[in-house]
Design a protein around this motif. Structure first.
Motif, mmCIF file in Angstrom:
data_model
loop_
_atom_site.group_PDB
_atom_site.id
_atom_site.type_symbol
_atom_site.label_atom_id
_atom_site.label_comp_id
_atom_site.label_asym_id
_atom_site.label_seq_id
_atom_site.Cartn_x
_atom_site.Cartn_y
_atom_site.Cartn_z
ATOM 1 N N ILE A 82 23.446 44.266 30.811
ATOM 2 C CA ILE A 82 23.617 43.925 32.219
ATOM 3 C C ILE A 82 24.135 42.497 32.371
ATOM 4 O O ILE A 82 25.043 42.224 33.161
ATOM 5 C CB ILE A 82 22.291 44.110 32.978
ATOM 6 N N SER A 83 23.590 41.576 31.605
ATOM 7 C CA SER A 83 24.031 40.181 31.682
ATOM 8 C C SER A 83 25.487 40.040 31.259
ATOM 9 O O SER A 83 26.254 39.282 31.859
ATOM 10 C CB SER A 83 23.145 39.302 30.788
ATOM 11 N N GLN A 84 25.883 40.743 30.227
ATOM 12 C CA GLN A 84 27.264 40.678 29.764
ATOM 13 C C GLN A 84 28.225 41.301 30.778
ATOM 14 O O GLN A 84 29.338 40.799 30.977
ATOM 15 C CB GLN A 84 27.387 41.367 28.406
ATOM 16 N N GLN A 85 27.800 42.391 31.416
ATOM 17 C CA GLN A 85 28.614 42.986 32.468
ATOM 18 C C GLN A 85 28.835 41.994 33.604
ATOM 19 O O GLN A 85 29.951 41.857 34.131
ATOM 20 C CB GLN A 85 27.935 44.244 33.009
ATOM 21 N N THR A 86 27.770 41.297 33.972
ATOM 22 C CA THR A 86 27.858 40.326 35.062
ATOM 23 C C THR A 86 28.831 39.209 34.722
ATOM 24 O O THR A 86 29.667 38.808 35.547
ATOM 25 C CB THR A 86 26.466 39.734 35.353
ATOM 26 N N ARG A 87 28.767 38.698 33.508
ATOM 27 C CA ARG A 87 29.646 37.605 33.108
ATOM 28 C C ARG A 87 31.102 38.068 33.008
ATOM 29 O O ARG A 87 32.027 37.336 33.351
ATOM 30 C CB ARG A 87 29.184 36.997 31.778
ATOM 31 N N LEU A 88 31.300 39.301 32.517
ATOM 32 C CA LEU A 88 32.652 39.822 32.425
ATOM 33 C C LEU A 88 33.261 40.000 33.815
ATOM 34 O O LEU A 88 34.415 39.633 34.053
ATOM 35 C CB LEU A 88 32.660 41.149 31.660
ATOM 36 N N LEU A 89 32.495 40.543 34.741
ATOM 37 C CA LEU A 89 32.980 40.687 36.113
ATOM 38 C C LEU A 89 33.298 39.330 36.731
ATOM 39 O O LEU A 89 34.289 39.178 37.451
ATOM 40 C CB LEU A 89 31.940 41.426 36.959
ATOM 41 N N SER A 90 32.451 38.345 36.449
ATOM 42 C CA SER A 90 32.692 36.995 36.957
ATOM 43 C C SER A 90 34.001 36.431 36.413
ATOM 44 O O SER A 90 34.781 35.801 37.138
ATOM 45 C CB SER A 90 31.523 36.081 36.595
ATOM 46 N N SER A 91 34.262 36.675 35.121
ATOM 47 C CA SER A 91 35.511 36.199 34.512
ATOM 48 C C SER A 91 36.720 36.889 35.138
ATOM 49 O O SER A 91 37.751 36.246 35.401
ATOM 50 C CB SER A 91 35.495 36.452 33.006
ATOM 51 N N ILE A 92 36.607 38.193 35.392
ATOM 52 C CA ILE A 92 37.703 38.927 36.019
ATOM 53 C C ILE A 92 37.948 38.418 37.433
ATOM 54 O O ILE A 92 39.094 38.178 37.839
ATOM 55 C CB ILE A 92 37.402 40.436 36.020
ATOM 56 N N ASN A 93 36.869 38.222 38.182
ATOM 57 C CA ASN A 93 37.007 37.741 39.561
ATOM 58 C C ASN A 93 37.623 36.350 39.615
ATOM 59 O O ASN A 93 38.354 36.018 40.564
ATOM 60 C CB ASN A 93 35.643 37.741 40.254
ATOM 61 N N SER A 94 37.349 35.529 38.610
ATOM 62 C CA SER A 94 37.884 34.169 38.599
ATOM 63 C C SER A 94 39.403 34.144 38.416
ATOM 64 O O SER A 94 40.047 33.127 38.678
ATOM 65 C CB SER A 94 37.213 33.348 37.491
ATOM 66 N N GLU A 95 39.989 35.264 37.969
ATOM 67 C CA GLU A 95 41.438 35.340 37.823
ATOM 68 C C GLU A 95 42.149 35.470 39.179
ATOM 69 O O GLU A 95 43.361 35.233 39.274
ATOM 70 C CB GLU A 95 41.820 36.534 36.941
ATOM 71 N N ASN A 96 41.388 35.866 40.205
ATOM 72 C CA ASN A 96 41.940 36.035 41.558
ATOM 73 C C ASN A 96 43.112 37.017 41.591
ATOM 74 O O ASN A 96 44.112 36.809 42.291
ATOM 75 C CB ASN A 96 42.387 34.683 42.132
ATOM 76 N N TRP A 97 42.988 38.100 40.827
ATOM 77 C CA TRP A 97 44.038 39.108 40.806
ATOM 78 C C TRP A 97 44.004 40.017 42.029
ATOM 79 O O TRP A 97 45.038 40.433 42.525
ATOM 80 C CB TRP A 97 43.889 39.969 39.555
ATOM 81 N N PHE A 98 42.807 40.341 42.506
ATOM 82 C CA PHE A 98 42.650 41.384 43.518
ATOM 83 C C PHE A 98 42.251 40.783 44.866
ATOM 84 O O PHE A 98 41.247 41.170 45.468
ATOM 85 C CB PHE A 98 41.620 42.413 43.050
ATOM 86 N N THR A 99 43.046 39.838 45.333
ATOM 87 C CA THR A 99 42.738 39.146 46.596
ATOM 88 C C THR A 99 43.309 39.886 47.801
ATOM 89 O O THR A 99 42.947 39.578 48.932
ATOM 90 C CB THR A 99 43.307 37.724 46.568
#
Length: 252
Positions: A82-99
């Protein structure tokens, strides 16, 4: 394990903040053991279900599940905690691809163009595969370098899925898919046969051989179509990361 660098402290603070929002401030004195069980249950509610929440667990001890009806289709359900999923999602969101609502897919070609988190993810997938039974995966796949050099990240709204397809022949054998957020059912089909496979949050799918070249795969997330063992799945947003290796000479 992947992504355990300086993000760990930030992740712990994030989880603590979520718990305090739900339950108010808490401490870990004489009730530490009970709190730990309570925290684990809350994290599953907030971040999704995962069969493994041990951050220090070794992927060598994780079990691959091979789908016997589809040769070359294997799934590692506890690939990410769960913690790794959270960090991976955070990394993806930080790319600002899906704004913007019209943008739901991001592609990167070339190993040097992959985000740092995608390289770490690729290394972790390679380790999970190479540390499994020596007879489970083709040895030639494990020896190639880089293991992956092309990535697709997809963001799906409830009801959105993918049509039946076989990945283009410009990519080599061996394709990995990491699922995040909402669970879903991926259907594999060949001629008149169809095999449904549940993809839970944090799971890793690896397709090679017949699963990669012969069987089509699809996700039909239209209302009423996503069910597992007689139960309709709760469809929320879903994020997936697909990693592939480009052929040195693209096929036509």
């Amino acid at each position: 394990m992947m992504m355990r660098d300086d993000d760990e402290e930030e992740d712990q603070l994030h989880q603590t903040a979520v718990l305090e929002q739900v339950f108010g401030h808490f401490s870990s004195d004489d009730e530490e053991e009970a709190d730990n069980h309570h925290i684990a249950a809350v994290l599953e509610q907030v971040f999704g279900n995962s069969s493994s929440d041990e951050e220090d667990s070794d992927s060598d001890n994780k079990n691959w599940e091979c789908i016997k009806e589809v040769k070359g289709l294997c799934i590692l359900r506890n690939f990410l905690s769960i913690s790794q999923q959270t960090r991976l999602l955070s990394s993806i969101n930080s790319e600002n691809w899906f704004t913007q609502p019209s943008i739901n897919q991001a592609m990167r070609f070339g190993y040097q163009n992959l985000p740092n988190w995608a390289i770490k993810l690729s290394n972790s997938i390679h380790h999970s595969i190479s540390s499994s039974s020596s007879s489970l995966f083709p040895s030639n796949l494990l020896q190639r370098k880089p293991f992956f050099d092309q990535m697709i990240t997809n963001f799906y709204q409830p009801g959105e899925g993918i049509c039946p397809h076989v990945d283009l022949l410009r990519f080599e054998d061996g394709i990995a898919i990491v699922s995040l957020e909402s669970s879903c059912v991926m259907d594999f089909s060949f001629e008149e046969e169809s095999v449904p496979v549940l993809l839970n949050p944090g799971s890793l799918v690896f397709m090679f051989g017949d699963a990669r070249y012969v069987w089509k795969h699809e996700i039909n997330r239209k209302p009423g179509f996503q069910s597992w063992q007689g139960q309709l799945l709760d469809q929320s947003t879903r994020t997936s990361v697909t990693l592939r290796k480009l052929c040195s000479s693209p096929s036509t």
